[in-house]
Design a protein around this motif. Structure first.
Motif, short mmCIF file in Angstrom:
data_model
loop_
_atom_site.label_atom_id
_atom_site.label_comp_id
_atom_site.label_asym_id
_atom_site.label_seq_id
_atom_site.Cartn_x
_atom_site.Cartn_y
_atom_site.Cartn_z
N PHE A 1 -10.77 -4.53 8.68
CA PHE A 1 -10.17 -5.85 8.54
C PHE A 1 -9.34 -6.12 9.80
CE2 PHE A 1 -6.94 -8.87 6.96
CZ PHE A 1 -7.78 -9.82 6.42
N ALA A 2 -9.16 -7.38 10.14
CA ALA A 2 -8.27 -7.72 11.24
C ALA A 2 -7.79 -9.14 11.07
CB ALA A 2 -8.98 -7.57 12.59
N GLY A 3 -6.69 -9.45 11.68
CA GLY A 3 -6.20 -10.82 11.59
C GLY A 3 -5.04 -11.06 12.52
N GLY A 4 -4.91 -12.31 12.95
CA GLY A 4 -3.75 -12.72 13.74
C GLY A 4 -2.82 -13.50 12.82
N LEU A 5 -1.51 -13.39 13.05
CA LEU A 5 -0.54 -14.03 12.17
C LEU A 5 0.08 -15.25 12.83
CD1 LEU A 5 1.28 -10.82 10.87
CD2 LEU A 5 -0.50 -12.12 9.71
N MET A 6 0.49 -16.21 12.00
CA MET A 6 1.28 -17.34 12.48
C MET A 6 2.65 -16.80 12.92
SD MET A 6 -0.63 -20.01 12.32
CE MET A 6 0.38 -21.50 12.29
N PRO A 7 3.39 -17.56 13.76
CA PRO A 7 4.67 -17.05 14.27
C PRO A 7 5.62 -16.59 13.17
CG PRO A 7 4.08 -19.10 15.38
CD PRO A 7 3.05 -18.87 14.31
N ALA A 8 6.52 -15.67 13.53
CA ALA A 8 7.41 -15.05 12.55
C ALA A 8 8.33 -16.06 11.87
CB ALA A 8 8.25 -13.96 13.23
N GLU A 9 8.63 -17.19 12.54
CA GLU A 9 9.53 -18.17 11.89
C GLU A 9 8.87 -18.88 10.71
OE1 GLU A 9 8.63 -20.07 16.03
OE2 GLU A 9 8.98 -18.08 15.20
N THR A 10 7.56 -18.67 10.53
CA THR A 10 6.90 -19.25 9.35
C THR A 10 7.02 -18.33 8.13
OG1 THR A 10 4.77 -18.22 9.85
CG2 THR A 10 5.18 -20.39 10.82
N ALA A 11 7.68 -17.18 8.31
CA ALA A 11 7.75 -16.19 7.22
C ALA A 11 8.80 -16.57 6.19
CB ALA A 11 8.07 -14.81 7.81
N THR A 12 8.56 -16.15 4.96
CA THR A 12 9.52 -16.33 3.87
C THR A 12 9.77 -14.98 3.23
OG1 THR A 12 8.53 -18.49 3.45
CG2 THR A 12 9.99 -17.60 1.73
#
Lengths: 409, 121
Positions: B45-56
């Motif tokens: 599996f692999a994936g890129g994440l949206m920026p950390a400020e989108t985290a909750t």
């Protein structure tokens, strides 16, 4: 009264330890199982040998006994948790009956050293694991060699072993294309193992021939595999030329410095072999750290007497080494040659600038230079500082005598 | 075989400052690397994440769940993406990580997954 045979059992056990652990790891795929089984074999030997005498092939006896103990344990644990046990085995991709380049040299210890010296392990963990698993040193001895608490060292070793298992650091000789990079870390560890044997930091035997011998043996096998790697050649030469002086280096429990050694007592065979390797390095003309150190030792073993030493050559080689490795320890050793060429005052000015106040050899070098300059009071203080910084009995005896010779007027 | 997680840590301050052509190169290199992983069977599996400020951040340990604006860790470097790969041993995983690091132009941390517990346990 202590049974004299108990000491003999311990000695044999230590001598055989690396071979024993390496073959048990190869067979059972787990360092902890190997160590526990080796420990149980020692207990069995301590019970049995005093009555029956040391068996003709003690290594074989220990390997067989430890192997049986390991099988017992694995059977017990397999009943409990069969699949988990299999998952925790160390990864060993080569079939046990196939003979690789190293197996033909009959050695499993080299696989183990590549595992112990894996770059994914912290540098201090590499040397600790190598000394523990291949050199058979106790955790206490390694802790004292590193000047750390025994519990700290035990944690360091436990953590490294856990990482080997969890991250699947393989138990094998690296692929040919990875070998040159991986060899550098092994060479650094082998030199440290040799040095620990050559000037033991613990307060037991001043020279631990089984450690110097072990480092040389492993260096020989490495050289056999990579005759074209001149740093491997250089390290082997360095170890052989240093080892050649071993007998002359400690007499009557006292360290004898290079200049005072009985050169007829040097091992000519080792010198001939070491110098031939140095000539190979010179011919290849790809100088490196270990080759230069070997060449410096070749200059010393070439000189019929201390007075015949070609100090200009020694200093020139240290200059070359400084270009590669500008460390204060190299500068300290270079200063010894400078003292012979330009006088003790010039050398002392260099030595005094070096940040090596916790290093016994720095204090000892200062003491000798101050003594030659007639600065007796300061020399005494430097001898005291050197004595406080070393646990080696032979070095302490030497330093104490030198200090005792001084006359305060 | 063991599964390893290869995580890429981005510096949140510099990640937005990468010029578009460099970004394009990075995408192409990562895609090439992903294709290789699939073809060699290492891909899990692999994936890129949206920026950390989108985290909750969610804390469900109390009586009622508490939601708050993330990220959880107060650091400038956050996980920007990851691969999960299958490899024979650490050496094989490190080799893949070196390629992945080159492709995504960042440092990669390699961590083994825990062994799967026995199915009949």
């Amino acid at each position: 009264m202590i049974d004299p045979l108990a000491g003999e059992v311990e000695r044999v056990f230590r001598e055989e330890y690396g071979r024993l652990i390496a073959s048990l790891v190869r067979r059972f795929g787990d360092i902890d199982i190997a160590q526990d089984a080796a420990g149980e074999a020692l207990v069995a030997a301590l019970e049995k040998w005093p009555g029956s005498g040391v068996p003709p092939n003690p290594g074989g006896w220990l390997t067989m006994t430890a192997g049986n103990r390991a099988i017992d344990r694995i059977r017990r644990e397999q009943k409990r948790d069969e699949k988990h046990q299999a998952a925790a085995m160390m990864y060993d991709p080569t079939p046990h009956d196939s003979l690789g380049a190293f197996e033909s040299a009959g050695d499993e210890r080299l696989r183990l050293i590549f595992t112990c010296c894996h770059p994914a392990l912290a540098p201090e963990a590499r040397i600790a694991l190598t000394l523990r698993l291949l050199g058979g040193l106790t955790v206490a001895e390694i802790a004292s060699a590193f000047l750390v608490q025994e519990t700290t060292m035990a944690q360091r070793i436990t953590r490294a072993k856990a990482k080997i298992k969890a991250a699947r650091i393989p138990y094998r000789i690296p692929e040919p294309e990875d070998l040159p990079g991986r060899v550098d870390t092994v060479l650094a560890v082998l030199l440290l193992v040799f040095n620990e044997g050559y000037l033991s930091s613990a307060d037991g035997e001043p020279i631990r021939a089984e450690l110097t011998g072990e480092a040389i043996r492993l260096a020989r096998i490495l050289h056999e595999l990579m005759p074209q790697n001149m740093e491997v050649t250089g390290l082997l030469a360095l170890l052989l030329l240093t080892e050649s002086r071993r007998e002359a280096r400690v007499r009557n429990g006292e360290l004898v410095p290079l200049g005072d050694q009985d050169r007829a007592g040097w091992d000519r065979d080792l010198i001939v072999e070491g110098q031939a390797l140095v000539r190979q390095c010179l011919a290849a003309n790809r100088p490196g750290r270990y080759q230069i150190l070997a060449a410096i030792n070749a200059v010393h073993t070439d000189a019929r007497s201390a007075a015949d030493t070609d100090w200009a050559q020694v200093a020139a080689l240290y200059d070359q080494l400084t270009a590669i490795d500008p460390s204060p320890i190299v500068a300290l050793n270079r200063a010894v040659a400078v003292a012979e060429l330009d006088g003790p005052d010039v050398a002392l000015a260099i030595v005094d600038r070096l940040p090596l106040e916790s290093y016994h050899a720095w204090h000892a070098t200062r003491a000798e230079l101050l003594r030659r300059l007639g600065r007796t009071g300061e020399a005494m203080e430097a001898y005291d500082a050197a004595l406080a910084a070393t646990g080696n009995a032979a070095e302490r005896a030497y330093l104490s005598r030198r200090r005792g010779e001084l006359v305060i007027r | 075989m063991t599964q390893y997680m290869l995580t890429v840590h981005d510096d949140t301050e510099s990640v937005g400052k990468i010029p578009p052509e460099q970004m394009q190169q990075m995408f192409e290199d990562v895609e090439k690397f992903n294709t290789k992983l699939r073809e060699t069977g290492a891909w899990v599996f692999a994936g890129g994440l949206m920026p950390a400020e989108t985290a909750t951040v969610v804390d469900g340990t109390g009586t009622a769940p508490v939601f708050s604006d993330g990220p959880y860790l107060e650091t400038k470097e956050h996980i920007g993406g990851f691969w999960v790969v299958e490899a024979a041993d650490l050496d094989a995983a490190l080799e893949l990580a070196a390629e992945g690091s080159k492709a995504c132009q960042g440092k990669v941390e390699v961590r083994p997954f825990q062994a799967e517990p026995p199915a009949d346990a």
